[in-house]
Design an enzyme around this catalytic site. Sequence first.
Site, short mmCIF file in Angstrom:
data_model
loop_
_atom_site.label_atom_id
_atom_site.label_comp_id
_atom_site.label_asym_id
_atom_site.label_seq_id
_atom_site.Cartn_x
_atom_site.Cartn_y
_atom_site.Cartn_z
CG LEU A 176 -1.99 -1.02 1.35
CD1 LEU A 176 -2.70 -0.93 2.69
CD2 LEU A 176 -3.00 -0.89 0.23
N GLY A 177 2.04 1.16 0.51
CA GLY A 177 2.88 2.36 0.55
C GLY A 177 4.25 2.02 1.10
CD GLU A 178 9.44 0.64 -0.10
OE1 GLU A 178 8.99 0.43 -1.24
OE2 GLU A 178 10.43 0.08 0.36
CB VAL A 184 2.09 0.24 4.52
CG1 VAL A 184 0.71 -0.07 5.08
CG2 VAL A 184 2.80 1.25 5.41
CG ASP A 319 4.08 13.59 8.88
OD1 ASP A 319 4.11 14.61 8.16
OD2 ASP A 319 4.48 12.47 8.48
N1 ATP Z 1 -5.44 1.38 8.73
C1 ATP Z 1 -5.26 1.55 7.42
N2 ATP Z 1 -6.26 1.21 6.58
C2 ATP Z 1 -6.11 1.35 5.25
N3 ATP Z 1 -5.00 1.81 4.66
C3 ATP Z 1 -3.98 2.18 5.43
C4 ATP Z 1 -4.05 2.07 6.85
N4 ATP Z 1 -2.89 2.48 7.36
C5 ATP Z 1 -2.12 2.84 6.31
N5 ATP Z 1 -2.77 2.69 5.16
C6 ATP Z 1 -2.28 2.95 3.80
O1 ATP Z 1 -0.89 2.80 3.80
C7 ATP Z 1 -0.25 3.99 3.36
C8 ATP Z 1 1.04 4.20 4.10
O2 ATP Z 1 0.78 4.28 5.47
P1 ATP Z 1 1.66 5.16 6.47
O3 ATP Z 1 1.54 6.58 6.06
O4 ATP Z 1 1.30 4.80 7.83
O5 ATP Z 1 3.10 4.59 6.12
P2 ATP Z 1 4.51 5.31 6.08
O6 ATP Z 1 5.51 4.25 5.84
O7 ATP Z 1 4.67 6.12 7.27
O8 ATP Z 1 4.35 6.21 4.83
P3 ATP Z 1 4.90 7.69 4.65
O9 ATP Z 1 6.28 7.70 5.16
O10 ATP Z 1 4.77 7.90 3.18
O11 ATP Z 1 3.96 8.56 5.44
C9 ATP Z 1 -1.27 5.07 3.58
O12 ATP Z 1 -1.11 6.12 2.70
C10 ATP Z 1 -2.57 4.36 3.39
O13 ATP Z 1 -2.93 4.36 2.04
#
Ligand code: ATP
Length: 602
Positions: A176-178, A184, A319
């Site tokens: 879903l994301g990095e 994630v 953030d």
């Molecule tokens: N509880 C959740 N339910 C659905 N999607 C989620 C949830 N938590 C995170 N995501 C998805 O995962 C993505 C990344 O999550 P998050 O922002 O916590 O990760 P990160 O590694 O800190 O990313 P970044 O550094 O880009 O902020 C989010 O943009 C969202 O799309």
Amino acid sequence: MADASMACFSGGIASLQGLLCSSRGRSCSQYNVENAAVKMRSKFWSRIEHGRSADGWLGKAPGGRGGRTPRLGFCRCQAAGIEALVALHQSAVLGVGVGLPCTVMECGDVVYRSTLPQQGFQITPPGVALTLLIVAYLWSTPGVAPGFWDMFVLAPLEQLLRPSFRKEDFVLGKKLGEGAFGTVYKASLSNPNLLKNSGPLVVKKANEYGAVEVWMNERVRRACRNSCADFVHGFLESNPNKKGDEFWLVWRYEGKETLADLMANKDFPYNVEEVMLGMANVDDLPKGPERENRIIGRIMRQILNSLYQLHATGIVHRDIKPQNIIFSDDSKVFKIIDLGAAADLRVGINYAPKEFLLDPRYAAPEQYIMSTQTPSAPPVLVAALLSPVLWQMNFPDHFDVYSAGLIFLQMVFPNLRSDSGLITFNRQFKRRGYDIKSWRELVESKPNQDIRHGFEILDLDGGVAWELLQAMVRFEGRQRISARTALAHPYFVRAGLLGSSFMQRMRLQIIRATQQERSENVTWVSSLMAKSGTKNAGGFTEAQLEKLREKEPRQKGSIQRNALASALRVKRKVSRTIDSTITDIRKERGIKRVNWWNRWET
Ligand SMILES: Nc1ncnc2c1ncn2[C@@H]1O[C@H](COP(=O)(O)OP(=O)(O)OP(=O)(O)O)[C@@H](O)[C@H]1O
């Protein structure tokens, strides 16, 4: 007869005294008994003197017909009533060879004590005032007392009762994301019975900062679970492919769209209205500024409400941006995610004044939630006890409110929703000294369609939205509105039809008064206080210094001011020396800073 009776009477009194001392189980008050004896005696003699019979005082001898012969040993004095009579009779027997109980029992001490003023719990006005003061302090934000309850009762209980997982329990799916702190994935449980109502999950594999994120999510789950994504569990796993261990954090899957995704749609904000209310319940109003204003208001209220709950428990997110606000399909509200950069100011966790590089697009001009002169967090107990003072001095929560203000702007002005649009705004805003009125003058001098549209929304209802926006994006953190006050702003709290204009104006006036610029001298004093920190904690941002230079009163220093300034200079020098010495010792001995709150750290 009278003499005999009197002898009997006196003996009886003495016995009564003894009896009262010994048999009633009360404190032996010699004074009371003697008093009674004196009264009885004077009554007796007064009857004799007045030629009246002492019959009423003396009983008849048993069996003696009309006889009035008192018998020594069991005279029946009726003076003290039937009870005293029985007592006299019994005590005459008991008293023989035993002596007066008071001499046996050291009644003097008791008598002495009985004459002292009554002691025990007494409520006094200063006591009440002090208690109220202490209670108010312990419960004021971020809440020392609730913090201890949470840390020593709720947290261990939760640890015992909640299910725990290992990495084998999860099947990872789509990424879903990095980000900088981890990757994630969408995931599911290999055995759905491991979790009640288990649906799709989200797993984040995080680096060392994962420990902080686990702490924050657990805190939020206990304090305000509806404001953030529903956290399931966090644990440490070793990763053979990578150096070091990694933290696994698990949440319930809230939905596929963040506020950033929804804002990127050109149908925004109507697309949000659909997901929030459902197609059948969308507003009857024709599309236009008024309807958009209502939808944006709803979104802002949810964001501010989540922030308020986080702040009330002592957590500052640091953030806040549309990418970290997710729409929950289940509860139909926006929730906050990504607590990796958050700071728990109740106990000073993740509060390292200069460690985090925050998203510059949304960060408040002060960059840091506390004055960078505030030293790093002390031991947990001290940090907890001091937290209300630091909170009131620094208003760290206002950092998040600024970010929320920028989201408000982006929702209102379509041209600010892109990255480039926001960067341009930030540049113009900074050049204009973070004065939103001045920025308005700038952009209204050459308005485009988006700008006109945005101000049309902000100027509705007598400019109440514009008023709120100004309060949210003020340069000075302490002059910015808090999430809690913002929620009470007339932009959200509309009075009824009749009272609307009057009530709204009143409320607006109150908020304006509380948000008023503080006097020059107050700013000067607080700036001096802020400057008195340590070198270790860093210096002011350039913007802060500029502001301070502008704000310092220009008049020449008085004797008191000079003395205060010298004292502060000496204090700064001493703290700098201590700090550098401690750092040197740590370096020399290779001492690593241990985070007590990280239960996985060795
Ligand atoms: N509880 C959740 N339910 C659905 N999607 C989620 C949830 N938590 C995170 N995501 C998805 O995962 C993505 C990344 O999550 P998050 O922002 O916590 O990760 P990160 O590694 O800190 O990313 P970044 O550094 O880009 O902020 C989010 O943009 C969202 O799309």
